[in-house]
Motif scaffolding. Structure first.
Motif, PDB file in Angstrom:
ATOM      1  N   UNK A 195      26.454  31.747  31.787  1.00 21.50           N
ATOM      2  CA  UNK A 195      27.563  30.786  31.858  1.00 21.50           C
ATOM      3  C   UNK A 195      28.812  31.516  32.326  1.00 21.50           C
ATOM      4  N   UNK A 196      29.525  30.897  33.238  1.00 23.68           N
ATOM      5  CA  UNK A 196      30.704  31.536  33.816  1.00 23.68           C
ATOM      6  C   UNK A 196      31.858  30.545  33.776  1.00 23.68           C
ATOM      7  N   UNK A 197      33.047  31.106  33.635  1.00 21.83           N
ATOM      8  CA  UNK A 197      34.228  30.278  33.427  1.00 21.83           C
ATOM      9  C   UNK A 197      35.430  30.866  34.165  1.00 21.83           C
ATOM     10  N   UNK A 239      48.248  33.956  35.323  1.00 15.98           N
ATOM     11  CA  UNK A 239      47.120  34.886  35.161  1.00 15.98           C
ATOM     12  C   UNK A 239      45.855  34.056  35.193  1.00 15.98           C
ATOM     13  N   UNK A 240      44.892  34.499  35.951  1.00 19.72           N
ATOM     14  CA  UNK A 240      43.615  33.815  36.027  1.00 19.72           C
ATOM     15  C   UNK A 240      42.555  34.723  35.403  1.00 19.72           C
ATOM     16  N   UNK A 241      41.880  34.168  34.425  1.00 19.91           N
ATOM     17  CA  UNK A 241      40.862  34.935  33.711  1.00 19.91           C
ATOM     18  C   UNK A 241      39.482  34.367  34.018  1.00 19.91           C
ATOM     19  N   UNK A 242      38.593  35.279  34.299  1.00 19.27           N
ATOM     20  CA  UNK A 242      37.185  34.939  34.414  1.00 19.27           C
ATOM     21  C   UNK A 242      36.507  35.307  33.102  1.00 19.27           C
ATOM     22  N   UNK A 265      41.626  26.055  30.059  1.00 14.72           N
ATOM     23  CA  UNK A 265      40.313  25.986  30.685  1.00 14.72           C
ATOM     24  C   UNK A 265      40.415  25.335  32.064  1.00 14.72           C
ATOM     25  N   UNK A 266      39.753  25.933  33.038  1.00 14.80           N
ATOM     26  CA  UNK A 266      39.696  25.337  34.374  1.00 14.80           C
ATOM     27  C   UNK A 266      38.312  24.752  34.647  1.00 14.80           C
ATOM     28  N   UNK A 267      37.283  25.611  34.523  1.00 10.81           N
ATOM     29  CA  UNK A 267      35.963  25.190  34.968  1.00 10.81           C
ATOM     30  C   UNK A 267      34.900  26.057  34.314  1.00 10.81           C
TER      31      UNK A 267
END
Lengths: 111, 112
Positions: free
Chosen positions: A31-33, A89-92, A45-47
């Motif tokens: 699972x990836x986010x 900031x974008x976090x994976x 949360x984005x996706x």
């Protein structure tokens, strides 16, 4: 210890330009986010992505955003035409059943 | 709808004291996780507690979960200046997809 890695750590782009943020999730996770955090605000949360497709997305994740898993290791977030308000900031993150683990983030600055 | 909400919003203590942060959530969960974030940095996974667990320990961290009250607490014992950070609870919900929803966090400041 396995970790999620993100590149670049900082990206500066002009308004209207396309950006691609890259992530290498933990290898056995399924699972990836993507999340984002505007300065001083909460993590949003984005996706989420599972089995090569989006499983859930938020209202923020509009047509300007897309995600892709182009090969067996990378997971990318594309913003087609950046706006000033995309600065954040974008976090994976990736997870199995043992919790979500986050990368160090990419600081996106739209000027 | 909002999931994790931490309480208090900010906490200032002396080194050596214990710090307790609380989290409340609204819907059923599979897991609850606590994260730490140093200013401007990434999110560090501290501990995960599953919905069928009531208490979990990891070093100086102790997490409790009360699913009947939809609440969790994070206790940091014998705090250190290096524990200064924001702490977030996050809940996993399986609603057709997996996502972790964060609260606004508790800002902990440990004075040396």
């Amino acid at each position: 210890e396995p970790e999620v890695t993100q590149t670049p750590s900082h990206q500066v782009t002009q308004m209207g330009q396309e950006v691609i943020l890259r992530c290498v999730p933990i290898s056995n996770h399924l699972y990836f986010y993507w999340y984002r955090q505007i300065l001083g605000q909460k993590v949003e949360f984005l996706v989420s992505f599972y089995n090569n497709e989006i499983s859930e997305k938020s209202e923020i994740f509009d047509d300007q955003f897309s995600v892709e898993r182009p090969d067996g290791s990378n997971f990318t977030l594309k913003i087609r035409s950046t706006k000033l308000e995309d600065s954040a900031m974008y976090f994976c993150a990736s997870s199995d059943w043992g919790g979500a683990f986050f990368g160090q983030g990419t600081r996106l600055t739209v000027v | 709808s909002q999931q994790g909400e931490e309480d208090p919003q900010a906490l200032s203590i002396q080194e050596g004291e214990n710090a307790t942060m609380n989290c409340s959530y609204k819907t059923s969960i599979n897991n609850l996780q606590w994260y730490r974030q140093n200013s401007g940095r990434g999110l560090v996974h501290l501990i995960l507690i599953r919905s069928n667990e009531r208490e979990k320990h990891s070093g100086r961290l102790r997490v409790t979960l009360d699913t009947s009250k939809k609440s969790s607490s994070l206790l940091i014992t014998a705090s250190r200046a290096a524990d200064t950070a924001s702490y977030f609870c996050a809940t996993d919900t399986n609603t057709g997809g997996f996502k972790t929803i964060f609260g606004a966090g508790t800002r902990l400041f440990v004075k040396a």
